[in-house]
Design an enzyme around this catalytic site. Structure first.
Site, PDB file in Angstrom:
ATOM      1  N   GLY A 116       0.825  -1.208   0.000  1.00 32.99           N
ATOM      2  CA  GLY A 116       0.000   0.000   0.000  1.00 32.99           C
ATOM      3  C   GLY A 116       0.856   1.252   0.000  1.00 32.99           C
ATOM      4  N   THR A 119       4.493   1.072   1.408  1.00 29.50           N
ATOM      5  CA  THR A 119       5.355   0.259   0.534  1.00 29.50           C
ATOM      6  C   THR A 119       5.680   1.020  -0.751  1.00 29.50           C
ATOM      7  OG1 THR A 119       4.217  -1.669   1.402  1.00 29.50           O
ATOM      8  CG2 THR A 119       5.533  -2.016  -0.579  1.00 29.50           C
ATOM      9  N   THR A 139      -4.409  -2.679  -0.698  1.00 32.27           N
ATOM     10  CA  THR A 139      -4.847  -2.205   0.616  1.00 32.27           C
ATOM     11  C   THR A 139      -6.354  -2.344   0.735  1.00 32.27           C
ATOM     12  OG1 THR A 139      -5.192  -0.319   2.088  1.00 32.27           O
ATOM     13  CG2 THR A 139      -4.752   0.233  -0.179  1.00 32.27           C
ATOM     14  N   ILE A 140      -6.793  -2.794   1.893  1.00 31.24           N
ATOM     15  CA  ILE A 140      -8.248  -2.859   2.115  1.00 31.24           C
ATOM     16  C   ILE A 140      -8.827  -1.447   2.160  1.00 31.24           C
ATOM     17  CG2 ILE A 140      -8.199  -5.069   3.341  1.00 31.24           C
ATOM     18  CD1 ILE A 140      -8.725  -3.380   5.949  1.00 31.24           C
ATOM     19  N   ASP A 141      -7.971  -0.441   2.394  1.00 27.56           N
ATOM     20  CA  ASP A 141      -8.476   0.930   2.572  1.00 27.56           C
ATOM     21  C   ASP A 141      -8.944   1.562   1.252  1.00 27.56           C
ATOM     22  OD1 ASP A 141      -7.557   0.463   5.125  1.00 27.56           O
ATOM     23  OD2 ASP A 141      -5.702   1.586   4.852  1.00 27.56           O
ATOM     24  N   HIS A 286      -9.255  -6.715  12.538  1.00 21.78           N
ATOM     25  CA  HIS A 286      -8.495  -7.457  11.523  1.00 21.78           C
ATOM     26  C   HIS A 286      -9.287  -8.575  10.852  1.00 21.78           C
ATOM     27  CE1 HIS A 286      -5.489  -5.243  13.784  1.00 21.78           C
ATOM     28  NE2 HIS A 286      -4.758  -5.296  12.691  1.00 21.78           N
TER      29      HIS A 286
HETATM   30  O1  F6P Z   1      -3.955  -0.107   5.958  1.00 21.99           O
HETATM   31  C1  F6P Z   1      -4.606  -1.284   6.312  1.00 21.99           C
HETATM   32  C2  F6P Z   1      -5.055  -1.260   7.763  1.00 21.99           C
HETATM   33  O2  F6P Z   1      -5.780  -2.447   8.040  1.00 21.99           O
HETATM   34  C3  F6P Z   1      -5.876  -0.033   8.140  1.00 21.99           C
HETATM   35  O3  F6P Z   1      -7.212  -0.096   7.723  1.00 21.99           O
HETATM   36  C4  F6P Z   1      -5.690  -0.030   9.639  1.00 21.99           C
HETATM   37  O4  F6P Z   1      -5.839   1.283  10.145  1.00 21.99           O
HETATM   38  C5  F6P Z   1      -4.276  -0.525   9.818  1.00 21.99           C
HETATM   39  O5  F6P Z   1      -3.927  -1.209   8.628  1.00 21.99           O
HETATM   40  C6  F6P Z   1      -4.083  -1.438  11.011  1.00 21.99           C
HETATM   41  O6  F6P Z   1      -2.731  -1.749  11.115  1.00 21.99           O
HETATM   42  P1  F6P Z   1      -2.147  -2.899  12.054  1.00 21.99           P
HETATM   43  O7  F6P Z   1      -2.226  -4.183  11.281  1.00 21.99           O
HETATM   44  O8  F6P Z   1      -0.746  -2.457  12.326  1.00 21.99           O
HETATM   45  O9  F6P Z   1      -2.996  -2.951  13.303  1.00 21.99           O
END
Ligand code: F6P
Length: 366
Positions: A116, A119, A139-141, A286
């Site tokens: 994402g 990276t 990215t899921i975002d 997650h």
């Molecule tokens: O960028 C992907 C993401 O899942 C975001 O939606 C979230 O804010 C972040 O990563 C969470 O990160 P981590 O896996 O470090 O908790």
């Protein structure tokens, strides 16, 4: 330039579809007689020189598998390296020269990075140092402006929508307010689209600041209409009118150290206090990144992976594979990282949500 050997890595937060990209890149490369080294845990594998030799056997059966067979990391940043034994959060080091060295030592002709925003930034830094890189946006975002859609987003959306469907029935049975917290960082795509798809009543996104009283009034107004339950979908990055966001923690070494989280619990308390209606928070967290990719993400990941290796053959280094109007294309990595893609508060998706009666918890929009 003839391509004999490439490296591939998956970096940043994982998401469904990573393995499908690794498979597509590898199958395409192996078909052309090109060797593929899979570096472990994102750029950390290039720092530590840890990799596997990918064969057709390695990538057989992984199309539908969630996660990544290569491992990933959103804290291994070679330019600001904090992981022991080579670095620590107190004394981060610049190990980019080690990565360049290992790239040459392994006689790699190109590197494909799948990741994402963070990276892509690191990839551009290595491109500037002369490394031939092709990137694939993950990215899921879904917050990268240079592509219509990142893979992983559709799967996260499906998971969030299913969760909203399930929370609907329990909210209805108990006459409660349920607040669902979705991921998405500084973009409201998962929250908005899952709220539209799941029939949420109130949706809070980072792009539209919310006001507690507007949320409360929307819930009470529903109650007055005989709807004695409400579904609130809150993006983890939603902000109130004072610009406050719920921050769960900070992570040393990460390209963006802030980890958002906690808005659902905060709102649940506020709503219960102000409306007297029993409220519950559900943080999807997650789960939105786990499990098998949707059909769309398997399709998209396969197209991205196949395209990325084609780009290597064409010498399109410093470029990222992108989706435009359902066709694969290429954009410069430097262009891809210059703009975050965020929800347009005055765009048609927000308008459609308003037209079906949803509230954004804002007096300005609505
Ligand atoms: O960028 C992907 C993401 O899942 C975001 O939606 C979230 O804010 C972040 O990563 C969470 O990160 P981590 O896996 O470090 O908790």
């Amino acid at each position: 330039m003839s391509i004999k050997r490439i490296g591939i890595l998956t970096a940043g937060g994982d998401c469904p579809g990573l393995n499908a990209v690794v498979r597509a890149v590898s199958k395409n490369a192996l078909k052309h007689g090109v060797e593929v080294l899979g570096f472990k845990n994102g750029f950390d594998g290039l720092v530590r020189n840890e990799f596997i030799n990918i064969t057709n056997h390695t990538v057989s059966g992984i199309l539908t598998l969630g996660g990544t067979i290569l491992g990933s990391s959103n804290i291994a940043n070679p330019f600001n390296y904090t992981l022991p034994p080579f670095g620590s959060p107190e004394t981060p080091r610049d190990l980019s020269s080690v990565v360049m060295h290992n790239f040459k030592e392994n006689r790699l002709d190109a590197l494909i990075t799948i990741g994402g925003d963070g990276t892509l930034h690191m990839s551009q830094q290595f491109v500037d140092m002369g490394m031939p890189i092709v990137a694939v946006p993950k990215t899921i975002d879904n917050d990268l402006s240079a592509t219509d859609q990142t893979f992983g987003f559709d799967s996260a959306l499906a998971i969030a929508t299913e969760a909203i469907d399930r929370l609907h029935t329990t909210a209805q049975s108990h006459h409660r307010v349920m607040i669902v917290e979705t991921m998405g960082r500084y973009a409201g795509w998962i929250a908005l689209r899952s709220a539209i798809a799941g029939g949420g009543d109130i949706v809070l996104i980072p792009e539209i600041p919310y006001n507690d009283n507007v949320i409360v009034n929307a819930i009470l107004e529903r109650k007055n209409r005989g709807k004695n339950f409400s579904l609130v979908v809150a993006a983890e990055g939603a902000k109130n009118e004072q610009g406050e966001q719920a921050v769960a923690r900070t992570v040393a070494g990460s390209t963006d150290a802030i980890r958002l989280g906690g808005i659902a619990n905060k709102l649940s308390q506020m709503i219960e206090d102000k409306t007297g209606i029993e409220s519950r928070a559900c943080v999807l967290g997650h789960t939105q990144r786990g499990g098998t990719p949707t059909a769309f993400d398997r399709w998209l990941s396969t197209l991205y992976g196949a395209k990325a290796f084609d780009m290597v053959l064409e010498g399109k280094f410093g470029y990222m594979a992108a989706l435009h109007a359902f066709k694969m294309t290429e954009v410069k990595i430097s262009d891809a990282i210059s703009n975050l893609k965020r929800v347009d508060p005055h765009g048609e998706e927000v308008r459609a949500a308003l037209e079906v009666g949803m509230s954004f918890g804002s007096a300005e929009i609505g």
